[in-house]
Design a protein around this motif. Structure first.
Motif, PDB file in Angstrom:
ATOM      1  N   GLY A  41      -0.427 -12.701   9.299  1.00  0.00           N
ATOM      2  CA  GLY A  41       0.105 -12.516  10.646  1.00  0.00           C
ATOM      3  C   GLY A  41      -0.458 -11.290  11.314  1.00  0.00           C
ATOM      4  O   GLY A  41      -1.437 -10.684  10.860  1.00  0.00           O
ATOM      5  N   ARG A  42       0.195 -10.910  12.379  1.00  0.00           N
ATOM      6  CA  ARG A  42      -0.257  -9.833  13.234  1.00  0.00           C
ATOM      7  C   ARG A  42      -0.463  -8.510  12.478  1.00  0.00           C
ATOM      8  O   ARG A  42      -1.262  -7.678  12.884  1.00  0.00           O
ATOM      9  CB  ARG A  42       0.782  -9.631  14.341  1.00  0.00           C
ATOM     10  N   GLY A  43       0.288  -8.346  11.385  1.00  0.00           N
ATOM     11  CA  GLY A  43       0.193  -7.107  10.613  1.00  0.00           C
ATOM     12  C   GLY A  43      -1.184  -6.825  10.048  1.00  0.00           C
ATOM     13  O   GLY A  43      -1.438  -5.721   9.573  1.00  0.00           O
ATOM     14  N   ILE A  44      -2.074  -7.789  10.111  1.00  0.00           N
ATOM     15  CA  ILE A  44      -3.424  -7.562   9.587  1.00  0.00           C
ATOM     16  C   ILE A  44      -4.217  -6.624  10.499  1.00  0.00           C
ATOM     17  O   ILE A  44      -5.210  -6.034  10.088  1.00  0.00           O
ATOM     18  CB  ILE A  44      -4.183  -8.906   9.379  1.00  0.00           C
ATOM     19  N   LYS A  76       4.922  -3.955   6.521  1.00  0.00           N
ATOM     20  CA  LYS A  76       5.169  -2.508   6.546  1.00  0.00           C
ATOM     21  C   LYS A  76       6.536  -2.203   7.154  1.00  0.00           C
ATOM     22  O   LYS A  76       7.048  -1.104   7.003  1.00  0.00           O
ATOM     23  CB  LYS A  76       4.044  -1.783   7.280  1.00  0.00           C
ATOM     24  N   ASN A  77       7.126  -3.174   7.852  1.00  0.00           N
ATOM     25  CA  ASN A  77       8.443  -2.960   8.467  1.00  0.00           C
ATOM     26  C   ASN A  77       9.535  -3.520   7.551  1.00  0.00           C
ATOM     27  O   ASN A  77       9.681  -4.732   7.412  1.00  0.00           O
ATOM     28  CB  ASN A  77       8.474  -3.661   9.828  1.00  0.00           C
ATOM     29  N   PRO A  78      10.348  -2.641   6.932  1.00  0.00           N
ATOM     30  CA  PRO A  78      11.372  -3.130   6.002  1.00  0.00           C
ATOM     31  C   PRO A  78      12.443  -3.978   6.681  1.00  0.00           C
ATOM     32  O   PRO A  78      13.190  -4.690   6.015  1.00  0.00           O
ATOM     33  CB  PRO A  78      11.981  -1.835   5.437  1.00  0.00           C
ATOM     34  N   ALA A  93       4.682  -2.472   2.355  1.00  0.00           N
ATOM     35  CA  ALA A  93       3.406  -1.786   2.114  1.00  0.00           C
ATOM     36  C   ALA A  93       2.436  -2.048   3.249  1.00  0.00           C
ATOM     37  O   ALA A  93       2.628  -2.956   4.064  1.00  0.00           O
ATOM     38  CB  ALA A  93       2.799  -2.288   0.802  1.00  0.00           C
ATOM     39  N   ASP A  94       1.408  -1.236   3.270  1.00  0.00           N
ATOM     40  CA  ASP A  94       0.302  -1.417   4.197  1.00  0.00           C
ATOM     41  C   ASP A  94      -0.660  -2.447   3.595  1.00  0.00           C
ATOM     42  O   ASP A  94      -1.157  -2.272   2.483  1.00  0.00           O
ATOM     43  CB  ASP A  94      -0.408  -0.069   4.387  1.00  0.00           C
ATOM     44  N   LEU A  95      -0.888  -3.513   4.336  1.00  0.00           N
ATOM     45  CA  LEU A  95      -1.724  -4.607   3.832  1.00  0.00           C
ATOM     46  C   LEU A  95      -3.113  -4.133   3.421  1.00  0.00           C
ATOM     47  O   LEU A  95      -3.661  -4.594   2.414  1.00  0.00           O
ATOM     48  CB  LEU A  95      -1.907  -5.662   4.918  1.00  0.00           C
ATOM     49  N   THR A 140       3.393   2.208  -7.489  1.00  0.00           N
ATOM     50  CA  THR A 140       2.088   2.506  -6.908  1.00  0.00           C
ATOM     51  C   THR A 140       1.437   1.186  -6.522  1.00  0.00           C
ATOM     52  O   THR A 140       1.874   0.111  -6.966  1.00  0.00           O
ATOM     53  CB  THR A 140       1.170   3.215  -7.925  1.00  0.00           C
ATOM     54  N   THR A 141       0.425   1.261  -5.687  1.00  0.00           N
ATOM     55  CA  THR A 141      -0.259   0.048  -5.244  1.00  0.00           C
ATOM     56  C   THR A 141      -0.738  -0.763  -6.449  1.00  0.00           C
ATOM     57  O   THR A 141      -0.613  -1.990  -6.481  1.00  0.00           O
ATOM     58  CB  THR A 141      -1.448   0.426  -4.345  1.00  0.00           C
TER      59      THR A 141
END
Lengths: 323, 263
Positions: A211-214, A290-292, A306-308, B244-245
């Protein structure tokens, strides 16, 4: 006396839409003790077929059979309903492309409150109806108060109310004469079905959906690498099709494809109800966002905040090693 | 063709985490970034493209506080000739019907052939365009994903319906269309474009100028109002995987393997 309640029945090829029994359930929840009347408009023998089907759930069905109503054109249905509905009527519509086309204007013409995309109810208190809606793409819910002394037009979200059980022997009232001579300044021309692409995501057991998070188009390569490593196919949510980054055939959702995979990876997908509406069969959902607060975490089996861009290369590497 | 596009300034929900604040009275707005409603941006692009193709003018209008001016200017920078702000304290806390009646007053002061709105905005109600059309007694089509001008009086439009199908209609002007995302590719607005329209005067109309009775809009005219925001107590939700990642990746691979996700 309680206000009369109505439900518009969407139907296709002589069969009532799933929304019919959901609207009945919603009507009974919003207006306790009501006996809603089903409205079936169309053209030809299928009007009676649908009316008879619906009469097994609703106590009363009004049928409208006119050549002009062969395709559900909101611009014809609106004057029809404005004409036949009594003052103060509560009208339930599915929150779908037909209900969204018809409802807002109908509320103006009936001088009734408009209550869109309802997902829950806290019932009627005098002339005040309290419902639950969502805002900000499903991130928060809201209690909404509606003054319904002049009636209400209410659209109901698909899947929000479990369908009622059909257990009636209702009567069908033919009101076709009321539908004669309708005119509209919008004419239905034709239906163009979605083009069948080279990709058919509807039969895939494992989908890696993005999705857009990419963030950027070039980052899609990271998703493709992961999908390849997993032996899976890449699908997506609407914003990536809107941005022309991926083809429409890859879109999961009510305005795209309905899929039923065993495993579904939702990468940077917030999880709007339109997206989740295209995801059937109770898959194992892994959500990364990244948005909980993203609604996808409510639908997912496991989640990662997490950050993709950090996670994807590591994940692809780990998948490759595991093979 | 004279085209009016109705736009709204909204918190950008793709960029922001929306948090309920103040016991549910509002959302936390301090750190939110605002922008033009995404659907409206497509509507403005479509209007400009039609005007470039067929000739005509595009006006961008917004009901809102002085902060709405910023998004009106941004959309003007895309190529809309005029802006219009509908501003009055009496307009605050209007419901969808109130907003539509304010816009109706603005539409009837001009001579527009076509009014565009976004298909929906931050509240997901998707209501203002259809209400506006009914108040004007103009034909309406929602979820529009294609517009072709057949002749001066008729448009050939596509509506997005379920399953990716497109419903083709002919609609007479003047009409109101609500525009779906994906209909076009909205042009980029650079800082130079914004500077170009920085000094263009944007007329501001209040309730008196629009001939609107104060009590008919705002909270007293609203039949639908929000009581509070809340975050629903849902089921258990997702089991969150932390670490961790590298650890997360290892756990995910383990789970995917167990569930048949590696083919």
């Amino acid at each position: 006396m309680s206000a009369p309640v109505f439900a518009l029945i969407a139907h296709k090829d002589g069969k009532a839409d799933d929304s019919a029994l959901e609207l009945l359930a919603a009507a009974r929840t919003l207006f306790a003790g009501s006996s809603p009347v089903a409205l079936v408009a169309g053209s030809g023998p299928q009007v009676q077929t649908v009316a008879q089907e619906v009469a097994r759930a609703f106590d009363e069905v009004w049928s409208f059979d006119q050549p002009d109503l062969g395709y559900p054109n909101a611009e014809l249905l609106r004057p029809l309903l404005t004409k036949v509905l009594p003052q103060g009527a509560m009208v339930l519509l599915p929150h779908n492309p037909l209900g969204m086309d018809l409802g807002p204007g109908l509320s103006v013409k009936l001088d009734a409150a408009y209550v869109p995309d309802v997902i829950g109810s806290e019932g009627l208190d005098g002339q005040t109806l309290k419902v639950i809606r969502q805002e900000f793409n499903g991130q928060v819910s809201a209690h909404v108060r509606c003054e319904v002394s002049h009636g209400a037009v209410i659209t109901v979200r698909s899947g929000a109310f479990p369908p009622a059980v059909a257990s009636a022997a209702g009567k069908v009232v033919d009101r076709s004469a009321d539908a004669a001579g309708l005119a509209a300044r919008r004419r239905f021309v034709e239906l163009l079905e979605a083009e069948a692409g080279d990709i058919d995501i509807t039969k895939e057991e494992v989908l890696v959906s993005v999705g857009r998070g990419i963030g950027e188009q070039e980052n899609l390569a990271l998703v493709e690498e992961l999908a390849d490593a997993m032996g899976a196919v890449m699908s997506c949510s609407r914003p990536l099709v809107d941005a022309k980054w991926l083809e429409k055939a890859r879109q999961v959702g009510t305005s795209g494809q309905t899929v039923k995979p065993k495993v579904y990876l939702a990468l940077g997908i917030s999880g709007s109800f339109q997206h989740l509406g295209g995801l059937k069969g109770n898959p194992f959902i892994v959500a990364v966002n990244k948005n909980p607060k993203a609604p996808i975490f409510q639908a997912a089996s496991v989640g990662v905040v997490a950050d993709l861009l950090e996670l994807l290369p590591e994940l692809t590497e780990a998948v490759k090693k595991a093979r | 063709m004279e085209i009016l596009v109705c736009i709204k300034r909204v918190p950008d929900s793709a960029e922001n985490e929306i948090v309920v604040d103040d016991g549910g009275r509002d959302i936390r707005r301090d750190d939110l970034t605002y922008s033009v409603n995404e659907w409206d941006n497509y509507a403005v692009e479509e209007a400009i493209a039609i005007a470039e193709r067929e000739g005509g003018n595009v006006t961008v209008v917004s009901v809102g506080s002085s902060e709405a001016e910023e998004v009106v200017r941004r959309e003007m920078a895309m190529g809309a000739g005029q802006g219009l702000l509908l501003q009055d304290d009496a307009f605050d806390n209007s419901d969808g019907r109130g907003i539509a009646s304010i816009l109706k007053a603005a539409v009837t002061k001009g001579s527009y052939d076509l009014v565009l709105t976004g298909a929906q905005a931050d509240d997901g109600a998707a209501q203002v365009g259809g209400m506006l059309a009914a108040m004007l007694d103009w034909p309406y089509a929602s979820l529009v994903n294609k517009v072709e001008v057949s002749d001066g009086k008729t448009l050939r439009i596509g509506r997005e319906i379920e399953g990716g199908a497109q419903e083709i209609n002919e609609i007479q002007t003047p009409c109101v269309l609500s525009v779906q995302t994906g209909i076009n590719e909205p042009r980029y607005v650079g800082i130079r474009g914004i500077r170009k329209v920085a000094s263009v005067e944007i007329p501001v109309l209040d309730a008196a100028a629009l001939g609107i009775q104060a009590g008919s809009v705002g909270p007293s005219g609203a039949r639908v109002s929000r009581v509070d925001y809340f975050v629903p107590a849902t089921g258990k939700g997702a089991e969150l995987i932390e670490g961790t990642t590298k650890e997360i990746a290892a756990k995910l691979v383990h789970l995917l393997k167990a569930k048949g996700g590696l083919k």
